[in-house]
Design a protein around this motif. Structure first.
Motif, PDB file in Angstrom:
ATOM      1  N   ALA A   1     -40.743 100.439   0.541  1.00  0.00           N
ATOM      2  CA  ALA A   1     -41.858  99.553   0.868  1.00  0.00           C
ATOM      3  C   ALA A   1     -41.360  98.227   1.429  1.00  0.00           C
ATOM      4  CB  ALA A   1     -42.713  99.312  -0.368  1.00  0.00           C
ATOM      5  N   THR A   2     -42.101  97.725   2.400  1.00  0.00           N
ATOM      6  CA  THR A   2     -41.818  96.427   3.001  1.00  0.00           C
ATOM      7  C   THR A   2     -42.967  95.469   2.693  1.00  0.00           C
ATOM      8  OG1 THR A   2     -42.952  96.942   5.070  1.00  0.00           O
ATOM      9  CG2 THR A   2     -40.642  97.626   4.889  1.00  0.00           C
ATOM     10  N   GLU A   3     -42.833  94.248   3.158  1.00  0.00           N
ATOM     11  CA  GLU A   3     -43.917  93.275   3.022  1.00  0.00           C
ATOM     12  C   GLU A   3     -45.196  93.806   3.669  1.00  0.00           C
ATOM     13  OE1 GLU A   3     -44.967  88.664   4.438  1.00  0.00           O
ATOM     14  OE2 GLU A   3     -43.095  89.637   5.058  1.00  0.00           O
ATOM     15  N   LYS A   4     -45.046  94.520   4.761  1.00  0.00           N
ATOM     16  CA  LYS A   4     -46.203  95.069   5.475  1.00  0.00           C
ATOM     17  C   LYS A   4     -46.899  96.135   4.631  1.00  0.00           C
ATOM     18  CE  LYS A   4     -45.750  95.082   9.849  1.00  0.00           C
ATOM     19  NZ  LYS A   4     -45.211  95.405  11.196  1.00  0.00           N
ATOM     20  N   PHE A   5     -46.152  96.901   3.858  1.00  0.00           N
ATOM     21  CA  PHE A   5     -46.743  97.906   2.970  1.00  0.00           C
ATOM     22  C   PHE A   5     -47.695  97.233   1.987  1.00  0.00           C
ATOM     23  CE2 PHE A   5     -46.935 100.456  -0.846  1.00  0.00           C
ATOM     24  CZ  PHE A   5     -46.930 101.782  -0.412  1.00  0.00           C
ATOM     25  N   GLU A   6     -47.228  96.179   1.376  1.00  0.00           N
ATOM     26  CA  GLU A   6     -48.057  95.489   0.382  1.00  0.00           C
ATOM     27  C   GLU A   6     -49.262  94.819   1.041  1.00  0.00           C
ATOM     28  OE1 GLU A   6     -47.731  95.944  -2.698  1.00  0.00           O
ATOM     29  OE2 GLU A   6     -45.805  96.991  -2.559  1.00  0.00           O
ATOM     30  N   ALA A   7     -49.078  94.257   2.235  1.00  0.00           N
ATOM     31  CA  ALA A   7     -50.186  93.602   2.936  1.00  0.00           C
ATOM     32  C   ALA A   7     -51.252  94.614   3.328  1.00  0.00           C
ATOM     33  CB  ALA A   7     -49.655  92.875   4.174  1.00  0.00           C
ATOM     34  N   PHE A   8     -50.831  95.772   3.818  1.00  0.00           N
ATOM     35  CA  PHE A   8     -51.791  96.815   4.196  1.00  0.00           C
ATOM     36  C   PHE A   8     -52.487  97.382   2.961  1.00  0.00           C
ATOM     37  CE2 PHE A   8     -50.151  98.398   8.595  1.00  0.00           C
ATOM     38  CZ  PHE A   8     -50.193  97.104   9.078  1.00  0.00           C
ATOM     39  N   ARG A   9     -51.732  97.543   1.906  1.00  0.00           N
ATOM     40  CA  ARG A   9     -52.305  98.086   0.667  1.00  0.00           C
ATOM     41  C   ARG A   9     -53.412  97.170   0.145  1.00  0.00           C
ATOM     42  NH1 ARG A   9     -50.967  98.114  -4.934  1.00  0.00           N
ATOM     43  NH2 ARG A   9     -51.163 100.188  -5.883  1.00  0.00           N
ATOM     44  N   ALA A  10     -53.198  95.873   0.247  1.00  0.00           N
ATOM     45  CA  ALA A  10     -54.209  94.917  -0.212  1.00  0.00           C
ATOM     46  C   ALA A  10     -55.470  94.994   0.650  1.00  0.00           C
ATOM     47  CB  ALA A  10     -53.624  93.502  -0.198  1.00  0.00           C
ATOM     48  N   VAL A  11     -55.298  95.183   1.948  1.00  0.00           N
ATOM     49  CA  VAL A  11     -56.458  95.324   2.835  1.00  0.00           C
ATOM     50  C   VAL A  11     -57.213  96.608   2.523  1.00  0.00           C
ATOM     51  CG1 VAL A  11     -57.169  95.722   5.222  1.00  0.00           C
ATOM     52  CG2 VAL A  11     -55.524  93.910   4.694  1.00  0.00           C
ATOM     53  N   ILE A  12     -56.505  97.706   2.405  1.00  0.00           N
ATOM     54  CA  ILE A  12     -57.156  98.993   2.152  1.00  0.00           C
ATOM     55  C   ILE A  12     -57.933  98.963   0.849  1.00  0.00           C
ATOM     56  CG2 ILE A  12     -56.702 101.445   1.691  1.00  0.00           C
ATOM     57  CD1 ILE A  12     -54.280 101.145   3.632  1.00  0.00           C
ATOM     58  N   ALA A  13     -57.418  98.230  -0.147  1.00  0.00           N
ATOM     59  CA  ALA A  13     -58.086  98.142  -1.451  1.00  0.00           C
ATOM     60  C   ALA A  13     -59.479  97.518  -1.347  1.00  0.00           C
ATOM     61  CB  ALA A  13     -57.216  97.354  -2.427  1.00  0.00           C
ATOM     62  N   LYS A  14     -59.763  96.802  -0.260  1.00  0.00           N
ATOM     63  CA  LYS A  14     -61.090  96.227  -0.072  1.00  0.00           C
ATOM     64  C   LYS A  14     -62.115  97.288   0.335  1.00  0.00           C
ATOM     65  CE  LYS A  14     -61.187  92.462   2.424  1.00  0.00           C
ATOM     66  NZ  LYS A  14     -60.870  91.510   3.523  1.00  0.00           N
ATOM     67  N   TYR A  15     -61.636  98.424   0.828  1.00  0.00           N
ATOM     68  CA  TYR A  15     -62.525  99.428   1.395  1.00  0.00           C
ATOM     69  C   TYR A  15     -62.422 100.795   0.725  1.00  0.00           C
ATOM     70  CZ  TYR A  15     -62.589  95.870   5.021  1.00  0.00           C
ATOM     71  OH  TYR A  15     -62.709  94.681   5.699  1.00  0.00           O
ATOM     72  N   ALA A  16     -61.411 101.000  -0.098  1.00  0.00           N
ATOM     73  CA  ALA A  16     -61.204 102.309  -0.714  1.00  0.00           C
ATOM     74  C   ALA A  16     -60.436 102.125  -2.006  1.00  0.00           C
ATOM     75  CB  ALA A  16     -60.429 103.226   0.234  1.00  0.00           C
ATOM     76  N   ASP A  17     -60.495 103.136  -2.844  1.00  0.00           N
ATOM     77  CA  ASP A  17     -59.721 103.108  -4.086  1.00  0.00           C
ATOM     78  C   ASP A  17     -58.241 103.266  -3.762  1.00  0.00           C
ATOM     79  OD1 ASP A  17     -62.025 102.889  -5.610  1.00  0.00           O
ATOM     80  OD2 ASP A  17     -62.244 105.065  -5.827  1.00  0.00           O
ATOM     81  N   VAL A  18     -57.427 102.439  -4.365  1.00  0.00           N
ATOM     82  CA  VAL A  18     -55.978 102.472  -4.166  1.00  0.00           C
ATOM     83  C   VAL A  18     -55.314 102.740  -5.513  1.00  0.00           C
ATOM     84  CG1 VAL A  18     -53.962 101.083  -3.543  1.00  0.00           C
ATOM     85  CG2 VAL A  18     -56.049 100.938  -2.177  1.00  0.00           C
ATOM     86  N   PRO A  19     -54.365 103.677  -5.592  1.00  0.00           N
ATOM     87  CA  PRO A  19     -53.690 103.943  -6.869  1.00  0.00           C
ATOM     88  C   PRO A  19     -53.036 102.695  -7.442  1.00  0.00           C
ATOM     89  CG  PRO A  19     -53.173 105.645  -5.260  1.00  0.00           C
ATOM     90  CD  PRO A  19     -53.902 104.563  -4.518  1.00  0.00           C
ATOM     91  N   GLU A  20     -52.984 102.626  -8.756  1.00  0.00           N
ATOM     92  CA  GLU A  20     -52.358 101.464  -9.405  1.00  0.00           C
ATOM     93  C   GLU A  20     -50.845 101.463  -9.233  1.00  0.00           C
ATOM     94  OE1 GLU A  20     -53.483 101.119 -13.454  1.00  0.00           O
ATOM     95  OE2 GLU A  20     -55.641 100.951 -13.042  1.00  0.00           O
TER      96      GLU A  20
END
Length: 584
Positions: free
Chosen positions: A311-330
């Motif tokens: 994972a890179t910084e971009k992984f975490e940034a995208f994951r945070a965005v996706i969490a606004k629109y869909a369920d994201v695993p913990e």
């Protein structure tokens, strides 16, 4: 069994509106033992779908010899996606671009006399039909309406940037449907009106490819796709690199903002790339828009998962965005640990590129191309006697070639005298008087975009010396894996100039490694017989990724085939990748 259809405004999964949040993984750029890891991490970023191209030339490098095993086991890859509870999108081309050599088209296809590429030409359509039937034998039983997970299949790829042959596209649709593909069919083009108009058909669902100005580009897409879901099938979150350039990156926060804009507009998305992987061996493509630019070995792409899958910084940034629109695993994905740091002394074994003439290609009038030789590797050696009359009593004469494709090392009587570089548009060189000429020619990568697909490789005739045609060539195709295997047991030899280097690295366990190539000029590297790829001091790339599955606990063999001059007779494995300077 489930259904997946296109509604008036949405994709419909079992009749319910559904948004695709996908990421691109190219199975042919990832070691098969690492597929499951990369797919699992796609789910952990919040994705519900994995997309892949299919590289025809990986499956059928020789006509009629179809292979869907090992690295080419598309069925296993799709099954691993399904095992993570994810859907799949398949993009079989036949042309894929992807910065992959020849845009995915086999050399035997593009070198067929009289063939018309990417249009309704009989020879081409006959070959494409056979190819697609092979692919769909794998894909059809894995469609969602048959209990599988494939929800979309793409027709061609960014065709509007190349042509507008509607008859050709209709034939691809016919072959696809006749092969039992029942899921929705899509096309993708950049959101330019002419491309969107020429690259699709009314019965196909248009999608876009872009990485910025999402709102504007979705509006353009909507003008050409009045109903149904909006989708960016290639959301460019990074870019590729070429030799002699810089390492391209995009700001993680800026990319995340564009992703947010896409999702806020209700669009579906496929992130290109989620994880780029590597152009192992000599599989990199090239571009030529007035200057030849071969792609580097790494396909890191500045993606959310780096070349080693962490994972890179971009992984975490995208994951945070996706969490606004869909369920994201913990569960999260850690950044990569430091790789083992090891220095290994190397033994030089002398020139590895000598060899006899290829059968049937001795004393031919003009230098045969790589295609004439049926050679899929990156190196061919040409030899010819120099006629004394060409020098006209002078100490030197000018050698001219129609074109060098792509880099030519020139030697007279065994002594290097210079190079001809396609990238630098070099086609002439003064030769000192001598008796024998040797040209070592490297295919640096086949063009993967636009209208130079399938061009011949080698020394392109006519070839003249002092204005006189040189005739009576011998040509030898050089097999790099065989040369590397010979170097393992070869006696010590000269370390000057072109030489093979060998050594042994001992590991406590199989491990990802990063091989520092900064002490060498240009060549190829192997670990335990596995062809890592090309290195070149022109950069930007300075390390080669060694995937853990090709290593082992205990002794591991490393072989370097240097083309010019190795300054450092040491193999240095470093803690992290070094892909080169970035644009500020």
């Amino acid at each position: 069994m489930s259904t997946f259809t296109i509604g008036d405004a949405d994709f419909l999964l079992d009749g319910t509106p559904h948004r695709i949040i996908s990421g691109a993984l190219h199975y042919f750029r990832i070691h098969p033992d690492q597929w499951a890891d990369r797919i699992r991490k796609a789910r952990l970023m919040g994705l519900n779908t994995v997309e892949t191209y299919v590289a025809w030339n990986a499956h059928e490098p020789v006509r009629g010899q179809w292979d869907a095993t090992g690295w080419n086991d598309l069925g296993r890859f799709l099954d691993l996606v399904a095992a993570e509870g994810m859907h799949a999108i398949v993009r079989p081309g036949p042309y894929i671009c992807a910065e992959w050599h020849n845009g995915g088209l086999p050399v035997w296809l593009t070198s067929t006399p009289g063939i018309g590429l990417r249009r309704s030409e009989p020879q081409y359509l006959d070959a494409v039909t056979s190819y697609l039937r092979h692919v769909y034998e794998i894909v059809a039983p894995r469609q969602i309406d048959r209990g599988g997970n494939v929800v979309l299949v793409q027709i061609e790829n960014e065709y509007g940037a190349y042509g507008s042959d509607a008859t050709y596209l209709r034939e691809l649709v016919r072959v696809t449907r006749d092969a039992g593909i029942t899921v929705p069919l899509t096309t993708v083009d950049q959101p330019e009106p002419a491309m969107l108009a020429g690259g699709s058909l009314p019965e196909l669902h248009r999608t876009g490819s872009f990485g910025s100005r999402a709102a504007e580009r979705l509006r353009t897409l909507r003008e050409h796709q009045p109903t149904g879901p909006l989708m960016c099938s290639e959301f460019w979150d990074g870019w590729f690199d070429w030799w002699g350039g810089i390492h391209h990156t995009t700001d993680a926060a800026a990319s995340a903002t564009e992703l947010d804009a896409l999702l806020a507009a209700g669009a579906s998305v496929n992130i290109y790339m989620l994880h780029g992987g590597t152009n192992f061996g000599a599989t990199n493509g090239a571009n030529d828009k007035g200057r030849f630019a071969p792609i580097v070995t790494s396909y890191d792409y500045d993606a959310p998962l780096d070349e080693a899958g962490f994972a890179t910084e971009k992984f975490e940034a995208f994951r945070a965005v996706i969490a606004k629109y869909a369920d994201v695993p913990e569960e999260t994905v850690p950044a990569g640990p430091a790789a083992p740091r090891i220095d290994v002394p190397l033994t030089a074994t002398g020139d590895w590129a000598t060899g006899g003439a290829a059968p049937g290609h001795s004393d031919v009038a003009e230098p045969p191309t790589f295609e004439d030789l049926g050679h899929l590797g990156p190196l061919v050696r040409y030899d010819i006697a120099l006629p004394e009359v060409a020098f006209c009593d002078a100490d030197a004469a000018v050698l001219r070639v129609a074109e060098a494709r792509d880099l030519v090392w020139v030697a007279v009587d065994g002594r290097p005298v210079g190079r001809l570089s396609r990238a630098l548009h070099e086609r002439a060189l003064a030769l000192p008087r001598g008796r024998h000429l040797t040209l070592l020619v490297e295919d640096q990568g086949r063009v993967n975009y636009d209208h130079r697909l399938g061009e011949p490789k080698g020394v392109i005739a006519p070839v003249t010396l002092g204005g006189r045609a040189l005739r009576g060539w011998r040509a030898a195709a050089i097999d790099l894996p065989s040369a590397a295997a010979r170097a393992v047991s070869a006696a010590p030899g000269s370390s000057a100039g072109r030489t093979a280097l060998r050594g042994e690295v001992t590991l406590d366990e199989a491990s990802d490694l990063f091989l520092d190539t900064s002490g060498w000029a240009k060549g190829y590297a192997f670990v335990n017989g596995f062809f890592l790829g090309r290195y070149w001091s022109s950069g930007p790339q300075r390390t080669l990724y060694v995937p853990a599955p090709v290593t082992r606990a205990g002794v591991n063999e490393i072989v370097v085939l240097e083309l010019e001059q190795a300054v450092d007779l040491t193999a240095r494995f470093v803690a992290a990748p070094e892909l080169g300077p970035r644009e500020e």
